[in-house]
Design an enzyme around this catalytic site. Sequence first.
Site, PDB file in Angstrom:
ATOM      1  N   GLY A   7     -40.142  27.438 -44.802  1.00  0.00           N
ATOM      2  CA  GLY A   7     -39.753  28.663 -45.515  1.00  0.00           C
ATOM      3  C   GLY A   7     -40.947  29.399 -46.087  1.00  0.00           C
ATOM      4  O   GLY A   7     -40.967  29.748 -47.274  1.00  0.00           O
ATOM      5  N   ARG A  33     -38.135  34.074 -39.539  1.00  0.00           N
ATOM      6  CA  ARG A  33     -38.632  35.437 -39.294  1.00  0.00           C
ATOM      7  C   ARG A  33     -40.051  35.396 -38.709  1.00  0.00           C
ATOM      8  O   ARG A  33     -41.039  35.279 -39.435  1.00  0.00           O
ATOM      9  CB  ARG A  33     -38.555  36.251 -40.583  1.00  0.00           C
ATOM     10  CG  ARG A  33     -37.115  36.641 -40.904  1.00  0.00           C
ATOM     11  CD  ARG A  33     -36.954  37.245 -42.266  1.00  0.00           C
ATOM     12  NE  ARG A  33     -37.100  36.286 -43.336  1.00  0.00           N
ATOM     13  CZ  ARG A  33     -36.960  36.565 -44.630  1.00  0.00           C
ATOM     14  NH1 ARG A  33     -36.689  37.799 -45.001  1.00  0.00           N
ATOM     15  NH2 ARG A  33     -37.102  35.619 -45.549  1.00  0.00           N
ATOM     16  N   ASP A  57     -35.100  27.391 -37.025  1.00  0.00           N
ATOM     17  CA  ASP A  57     -34.076  27.355 -38.066  1.00  0.00           C
ATOM     18  C   ASP A  57     -33.912  25.889 -38.472  1.00  0.00           C
ATOM     19  O   ASP A  57     -33.611  25.053 -37.610  1.00  0.00           O
ATOM     20  CB  ASP A  57     -32.764  27.915 -37.470  1.00  0.00           C
ATOM     21  CG  ASP A  57     -31.671  28.070 -38.508  1.00  0.00           C
ATOM     22  OD1 ASP A  57     -31.579  27.211 -39.410  1.00  0.00           O
ATOM     23  OD2 ASP A  57     -30.908  29.048 -38.413  1.00  0.00           O
ATOM     24  N   VAL A  58     -34.118  25.570 -39.743  1.00  0.00           N
ATOM     25  CA  VAL A  58     -34.053  24.150 -40.163  1.00  0.00           C
ATOM     26  C   VAL A  58     -32.679  23.525 -39.965  1.00  0.00           C
ATOM     27  O   VAL A  58     -32.536  22.311 -40.009  1.00  0.00           O
ATOM     28  CB  VAL A  58     -34.468  23.894 -41.639  1.00  0.00           C
ATOM     29  CG1 VAL A  58     -35.949  23.976 -41.846  1.00  0.00           C
ATOM     30  CG2 VAL A  58     -33.700  24.749 -42.610  1.00  0.00           C
ATOM     31  N   ASN A  84     -39.314  23.404 -48.760  1.00  0.00           N
ATOM     32  CA  ASN A  84     -38.997  24.559 -49.601  1.00  0.00           C
ATOM     33  C   ASN A  84     -37.849  25.402 -49.057  1.00  0.00           C
ATOM     34  O   ASN A  84     -37.099  25.997 -49.830  1.00  0.00           O
ATOM     35  CB  ASN A  84     -40.273  25.410 -49.735  1.00  0.00           C
ATOM     36  CG  ASN A  84     -39.996  26.803 -50.231  1.00  0.00           C
ATOM     37  OD1 ASN A  84     -39.705  26.998 -51.412  1.00  0.00           O
ATOM     38  ND2 ASN A  84     -40.046  27.788 -49.338  1.00  0.00           N
ATOM     39  N   TYR A 150     -23.872  25.521 -54.375  1.00  0.00           N
ATOM     40  CA  TYR A 150     -25.343  25.580 -54.459  1.00  0.00           C
ATOM     41  C   TYR A 150     -25.839  24.454 -55.371  1.00  0.00           C
ATOM     42  O   TYR A 150     -26.773  23.723 -55.034  1.00  0.00           O
ATOM     43  CB  TYR A 150     -25.814  26.949 -54.975  1.00  0.00           C
ATOM     44  CG  TYR A 150     -27.327  27.001 -55.106  1.00  0.00           C
ATOM     45  CD1 TYR A 150     -28.137  26.980 -53.967  1.00  0.00           C
ATOM     46  CD2 TYR A 150     -27.945  27.036 -56.352  1.00  0.00           C
ATOM     47  CE1 TYR A 150     -29.530  26.989 -54.078  1.00  0.00           C
ATOM     48  CE2 TYR A 150     -29.334  27.048 -56.482  1.00  0.00           C
ATOM     49  CZ  TYR A 150     -30.113  27.030 -55.332  1.00  0.00           C
ATOM     50  OH  TYR A 150     -31.490  27.032 -55.439  1.00  0.00           O
ATOM     51  N   PRO A 180     -37.379  24.484 -60.316  1.00  0.00           N
ATOM     52  CA  PRO A 180     -37.578  25.740 -61.036  1.00  0.00           C
ATOM     53  C   PRO A 180     -36.273  26.337 -61.542  1.00  0.00           C
ATOM     54  O   PRO A 180     -35.204  26.127 -60.962  1.00  0.00           O
ATOM     55  CB  PRO A 180     -38.185  26.672 -59.970  1.00  0.00           C
ATOM     56  CG  PRO A 180     -38.490  25.818 -58.777  1.00  0.00           C
ATOM     57  CD  PRO A 180     -37.552  24.651 -58.865  1.00  0.00           C
TER      58      PRO A 180
HETATM   59  P1  NDP Z   1     -36.608  33.277 -50.617  1.00  0.00           P
HETATM   60  O1  NDP Z   1     -35.311  33.770 -50.123  1.00  0.00           O
HETATM   61  O2  NDP Z   1     -37.626  34.252 -51.059  1.00  0.00           O
HETATM   62  O3  NDP Z   1     -37.260  32.296 -49.535  1.00  0.00           O
HETATM   63  C1  NDP Z   1     -36.497  31.365 -48.840  1.00  0.00           C
HETATM   64  C2  NDP Z   1     -37.297  30.819 -47.681  1.00  0.00           C
HETATM   65  O4  NDP Z   1     -36.492  29.840 -47.002  1.00  0.00           O
HETATM   66  C3  NDP Z   1     -37.643  31.886 -46.664  1.00  0.00           C
HETATM   67  O5  NDP Z   1     -38.958  31.704 -46.204  1.00  0.00           O
HETATM   68  C4  NDP Z   1     -36.657  31.652 -45.535  1.00  0.00           C
HETATM   69  O6  NDP Z   1     -37.249  31.959 -44.276  1.00  0.00           O
HETATM   70  C5  NDP Z   1     -36.478  30.123 -45.628  1.00  0.00           C
HETATM   71  N1  NDP Z   1     -35.208  29.737 -45.027  1.00  0.00           N
HETATM   72  C6  NDP Z   1     -33.952  29.993 -45.473  1.00  0.00           C
HETATM   73  N2  NDP Z   1     -33.047  29.539 -44.614  1.00  0.00           N
HETATM   74  C7  NDP Z   1     -33.725  28.984 -43.579  1.00  0.00           C
HETATM   75  C8  NDP Z   1     -33.365  28.360 -42.366  1.00  0.00           C
HETATM   76  N3  NDP Z   1     -32.073  28.201 -42.032  1.00  0.00           N
HETATM   77  N4  NDP Z   1     -34.323  27.916 -41.534  1.00  0.00           N
HETATM   78  C9  NDP Z   1     -35.630  28.077 -41.860  1.00  0.00           C
HETATM   79  N5  NDP Z   1     -36.051  28.636 -42.988  1.00  0.00           N
HETATM   80  C10 NDP Z   1     -35.109  29.103 -43.844  1.00  0.00           C
HETATM   81  O7  NDP Z   1     -36.220  32.303 -51.831  1.00  0.00           O
HETATM   82  P2  NDP Z   1     -37.118  31.337 -52.743  1.00  0.00           P
HETATM   83  O8  NDP Z   1     -38.536  31.403 -52.398  1.00  0.00           O
HETATM   84  O9  NDP Z   1     -36.732  31.607 -54.137  1.00  0.00           O
HETATM   85  O10 NDP Z   1     -36.499  29.939 -52.345  1.00  0.00           O
HETATM   86  C11 NDP Z   1     -37.263  28.851 -51.918  1.00  0.00           C
HETATM   87  C12 NDP Z   1     -36.614  27.569 -52.419  1.00  0.00           C
HETATM   88  O11 NDP Z   1     -36.635  27.561 -53.840  1.00  0.00           O
HETATM   89  C13 NDP Z   1     -35.153  27.403 -52.013  1.00  0.00           C
HETATM   90  O12 NDP Z   1     -34.952  26.043 -51.668  1.00  0.00           O
HETATM   91  C14 NDP Z   1     -34.396  27.752 -53.291  1.00  0.00           C
HETATM   92  O13 NDP Z   1     -33.153  27.107 -53.340  1.00  0.00           O
HETATM   93  C15 NDP Z   1     -35.350  27.220 -54.331  1.00  0.00           C
HETATM   94  N6  NDP Z   1     -35.247  27.748 -55.677  1.00  0.00           N
HETATM   95  C16 NDP Z   1     -35.315  29.091 -55.917  1.00  0.00           C
HETATM   96  C17 NDP Z   1     -35.248  29.548 -57.226  1.00  0.00           C
HETATM   97  C18 NDP Z   1     -35.259  31.002 -57.548  1.00  0.00           C
HETATM   98  O14 NDP Z   1     -34.773  31.367 -58.647  1.00  0.00           O
HETATM   99  N7  NDP Z   1     -35.827  31.854 -56.733  1.00  0.00           N
HETATM  100  C19 NDP Z   1     -35.158  28.615 -58.353  1.00  0.00           C
HETATM  101  C20 NDP Z   1     -35.063  27.246 -57.976  1.00  0.00           C
HETATM  102  C21 NDP Z   1     -35.131  26.831 -56.684  1.00  0.00           C
HETATM  103  P3  NDP Z   1     -36.513  32.780 -43.097  1.00  0.00           P
HETATM  104  O15 NDP Z   1     -35.457  33.622 -43.730  1.00  0.00           O
HETATM  105  O16 NDP Z   1     -37.602  33.549 -42.445  1.00  0.00           O
HETATM  106  O17 NDP Z   1     -35.967  31.694 -42.224  1.00  0.00           O
HETATM  107  C1  8X3 Z   2     -32.203  28.876 -58.288  1.00  0.00           C
HETATM  108  C2  8X3 Z   2     -32.058  29.072 -59.738  1.00  0.00           C
HETATM  109  O1  8X3 Z   2     -30.389  29.218 -61.638  1.00  0.00           O
HETATM  110  O2  8X3 Z   2     -30.009  30.678 -59.732  1.00  0.00           O
HETATM  111  O3  8X3 Z   2     -32.095  27.548 -57.923  1.00  0.00           O
HETATM  112  O4  8X3 Z   2     -29.582  28.343 -59.582  1.00  0.00           O
HETATM  113  S1  8X3 Z   2     -30.428  29.324 -60.179  1.00  0.00           S
END
Ligand code: NDP
Ligand code: 8X3
Length: 249
Positions: A7, A33, A57-58, A84, A150, A180
Amino acid sequence: MIAYITGATSGFGLSIARRLAKEGYNLIITGRRKERLSDLEKELKAKGVDVRVSNYDVRDADAVKNAIDALPEQWKEIDVLVNNAGLAAGLGTIQEGSFDDWNRMIDTNVKGLLYVSRLIAPLMIERRCGHIINIGSVAGKDVYPNGNVYCATKHAVDAISKAMRIDMLPYGIKVSQICPGAAETEFSLVRFHGDKEKADNVYKGYQPLSGDDIADIVAYLVAMPQHVCINDLTVTCLSQANALHFHKK
Ligand code: NDP
Ligand code: 8X3
């Protein structure tokens, strides 16, 4: 040193890639992407970083296996895996939930993380070294209204991280989890299925975490002395106490 980041096309993964590149890592960057991966590859290569793009795609177990099996031998010497890739899809009650949203979250956040770990852990075991960093969430520590599935996936990441640490113990492989709170990335845009107004609203009235904040933490974790493993690190912005409680202006 090689870091494998799932990701890496936006948010935390993108910031972590840039930060670990600065710390001297060569990178395997993954995501769906392709264009964004190519852009990042160009950006980092221009700075002298060796980069390998892995576009899959994971959720697709065969694609994950093919991509990791196809790595040239020198790229299989992975020192750091950052699990991630993940998402939230929807925010609503169980009785109104969408099967499609639930499957996307469970298949990505839980099964995707497992597939990647299943294939990379043996490479680390062979070399008797490595560091797996799982991105959990405050949603894996508490539940909040309408967060049901979630939160369940991130509770699963919490359990998997603890269990993985036991499995990796005999081989000298570190397992860390970062949990986070709210961070401004594309997370909410994805959660609200592209509704930008709803997504922007999530971050109004306070300063949320950023991708760079999480990247700093990853850099700190991987810089610890060999005998030190940070197991679990929960981080929120100053205006958030836990998954439920915010102080907004
Ligand atoms: P973004 O949406 O900005 O990034 C998510 C990333 O995950 C992208 O690079 C996307 O890549 C990749 N991804 C999603 N689905 C797939 C898939 N099926 N296959 C491959 N890659 C995938 O969100 P964040 O950076 O915020 O999220 C990253 C992680 O952090 C997640 O696990 C999220 O749950 C976690 N998180 C986020 C928080 C927040 O408040 N933002 C807080 C706590 C945890 P692409 O679409 O190109 O495949
Ligand atoms: C992402 C943070 O609070 O939206 O994991 O679940 S929250």
